[in-house]
Design an enzyme around this catalytic site. Structure first.
Site, PDB file in Angstrom:
ATOM      1  N   ARG A 157      20.946 -33.775   4.998  1.00 10.09           N
ATOM      2  CA  ARG A 157      20.668 -33.605   6.430  1.00 10.09           C
ATOM      3  C   ARG A 157      19.171 -33.419   6.661  1.00 10.09           C
ATOM      4  O   ARG A 157      18.388 -33.176   5.749  1.00 10.09           O
ATOM      5  CB  ARG A 157      21.460 -32.409   6.977  1.00 10.09           C
ATOM      6  CG  ARG A 157      21.360 -31.120   6.159  1.00 10.09           C
ATOM      7  CD  ARG A 157      20.264 -30.208   6.647  1.00 10.09           C
ATOM      8  NE  ARG A 157      20.193 -28.988   5.857  1.00 10.09           N
ATOM      9  CZ  ARG A 157      19.117 -28.229   5.794  1.00 10.09           C
ATOM     10  NH1 ARG A 157      18.016 -28.577   6.425  1.00 10.09           N
ATOM     11  NH2 ARG A 157      19.118 -27.130   5.074  1.00 10.09           N
ATOM     12  N   GLY A 158      18.792 -33.497   7.915  1.00 12.25           N
ATOM     13  CA  GLY A 158      17.406 -33.236   8.254  1.00 12.25           C
ATOM     14  C   GLY A 158      17.111 -31.756   8.184  1.00 12.25           C
ATOM     15  O   GLY A 158      18.005 -30.932   8.019  1.00 12.25           O
ATOM     16  N   GLY A 159      15.839 -31.409   8.270  1.00 10.01           N
ATOM     17  CA  GLY A 159      15.468 -30.009   8.319  1.00 10.01           C
ATOM     18  C   GLY A 159      14.905 -29.484   7.026  1.00 10.01           C
ATOM     19  O   GLY A 159      14.608 -30.233   6.095  1.00 10.01           O
ATOM     20  N   GLN A 160      14.785 -28.176   6.969  1.00  9.93           N
ATOM     21  CA  GLN A 160      14.123 -27.529   5.851  1.00  9.93           C
ATOM     22  C   GLN A 160      15.103 -26.605   5.125  1.00  9.93           C
ATOM     23  O   GLN A 160      16.226 -27.007   4.851  1.00  9.93           O
ATOM     24  CB  GLN A 160      12.872 -26.831   6.383  1.00  9.93           C
ATOM     25  CG  GLN A 160      11.936 -27.855   7.045  1.00  9.93           C
ATOM     26  CD  GLN A 160      10.640 -27.261   7.557  1.00  9.93           C
ATOM     27  OE1 GLN A 160      10.106 -26.317   6.996  1.00  9.93           O
ATOM     28  NE2 GLN A 160      10.122 -27.823   8.642  1.00  9.93           N
ATOM     29  N   HIS A 179      23.474 -20.267   3.986  1.00 10.50           N
ATOM     30  CA  HIS A 179      24.876 -20.245   4.398  1.00 10.50           C
ATOM     31  C   HIS A 179      25.571 -19.129   3.644  1.00 10.50           C
ATOM     32  O   HIS A 179      25.247 -18.862   2.478  1.00 10.50           O
ATOM     33  CB  HIS A 179      25.588 -21.545   4.036  1.00 10.50           C
ATOM     34  CG  HIS A 179      25.318 -22.657   4.983  1.00 10.50           C
ATOM     35  ND1 HIS A 179      25.183 -22.489   6.331  1.00 10.50           N
ATOM     36  CD2 HIS A 179      25.175 -23.990   4.758  1.00 10.50           C
ATOM     37  CE1 HIS A 179      24.974 -23.658   6.895  1.00 10.50           C
ATOM     38  NE2 HIS A 179      24.952 -24.591   5.962  1.00 10.50           N
ATOM     39  N   ALA A 208      22.475 -22.949  14.714  1.00  9.06           N
ATOM     40  CA  ALA A 208      21.618 -24.061  14.319  1.00  9.06           C
ATOM     41  C   ALA A 208      22.400 -25.353  14.249  1.00  9.06           C
ATOM     42  O   ALA A 208      23.627 -25.358  14.137  1.00  9.06           O
ATOM     43  CB  ALA A 208      20.979 -23.769  12.978  1.00  9.06           C
ATOM     44  N   GLY A 235      22.273 -29.360  12.557  1.00 10.18           N
ATOM     45  CA  GLY A 235      21.689 -30.339  11.651  1.00 10.18           C
ATOM     46  C   GLY A 235      22.687 -31.464  11.461  1.00 10.18           C
ATOM     47  O   GLY A 235      23.827 -31.226  11.078  1.00 10.18           O
ATOM     48  N   CYS A 289      14.249 -22.669   8.375  1.00 12.97           N
ATOM     49  CA  CYS A 289      13.829 -23.853   9.134  1.00 12.97           C
ATOM     50  C   CYS A 289      12.323 -23.991   9.239  1.00 12.97           C
ATOM     51  O   CYS A 289      11.811 -24.676  10.120  1.00 12.97           O
ATOM     52  CB  CYS A 289      14.442 -23.822  10.536  1.00 12.97           C
ATOM     53  SG  CYS A 289      16.231 -23.971  10.520  1.00 12.97           S
TER      54      CYS A 289
END
Length: 255
Positions: free
Chosen positions: A102-105, A109, A182, A184, A213
């Site tokens: 996925r996108g993001g940094q 979890h 959030a 993503g 993030c």
């Protein structure tokens, strides 16, 4: 998924989101489409297993061989690194670190966080990633409103935020804000996967091992429903998510 801060387009190229508030939030499916299947897993789901299951289901949806699906679950404690993750943002690896498509940094979890993996065929709705992100945010905001929590979107930050006037202001006098949910996503052949993460009652100290993030400003933090004094359990949260999903994305069917 993770608690990512950006999205990937169908060809994997990141896109900035700057005009989400101007978009129509509804992404109802075409007339005559079957309901979206709604599945909740009771036990924590291994991250790698979840990724494999999600990719398989998304591919089947794209081929017309499976129904759309929203899968609610929790993961054991872990960190995920999105495609834009910076090594310096992993401060201390308290838990296993997984690379994610996925996108993001970086994100965390763990138990007490409700994840919803959203596998929808956008060709039946609106093949527009900005509109999809806007709709996901609207869904979360509506679900939070059921608990009298005012979630808000920000033009320069993906996800849902809560103003915290009770916390110290930023260096420039900005009101403190905490991220409570959030988003993503990744889209392949216009079928979405990954999705949302809503903090219900996770251990917020677990976020300390990363720069969530990539947002490091002191007046931006992380919160949860329990942190805000809302002590409802996961069952009540799931019910609110399902009720508020329908007006935006369409009917669901428990499986």
């Amino acid at each position: 998924m993770g608690v990512p801060c950006d999205i990937l387009s169908p060809n994997g190229i990141g896109q900035g989101i700057h005009t989400r508030s101007e978009l129509t939030i509804g992404l109802l499916s075409a007339a005559g489409s079957p309901p979206v299947e709604w599945l909740a897993s009771d036990a924590p789901v291994d991250y790698a297993s979840a990724l494999a299951a999600m990719a398989t289901r998304a591919a089947a949806i794209a081929r017309g061989e499976a129904s759309e699906l929203v899968w609610l679950l929790e993961h054991p404690p872990l960190y995920t690194a999105g495609t834009s993750a910076r090594a310096t943002d992993l401060l201390e690896a308290h838990f296993p670190v997984h690379k994610s498509g996925r996108g993001g940094q970086f994100t965390y979890h763990g138990p007490g966080q409700r994840i919803a993996y959203v596998m929808l065929d956008l060709t039946r709705r609106n093949p527009d990633l900005r509109a999809f992100v806007c709709a996901l945010e609207a869904w979360l905001i509506a679900a939070l409103a059921a608990f009298n929590v005012k979630g808000e979107r920000r033009s320069d930050r993906i996800g849902v935020w809560v103003a915290r006037p009770d916390k110290p202001r930023g260096a420039g006098g900005e009101t403190a804000e905490d991220k409570i949910a959030a988003i993503g996503i990744r889209v392949r052949r216009w079928v979405s996967f990954h999705g949302i993460a809503l903090n219900v009652a996770p251990d917020l100290t677990h976020f300390a091992g990363i720069v969530p993030c990539g947002i490091s400003a002191a007046h931006f933090g992380v919160t949860s429903l329990h942190d805000l004094g809302v002590l409802d359990g996961m069952g009540e949260v799931d019910a609110a998510l399902r009720t508020t999903f329908a007006p935006i994305f369409g009917k669901t069917e428990q499986v």
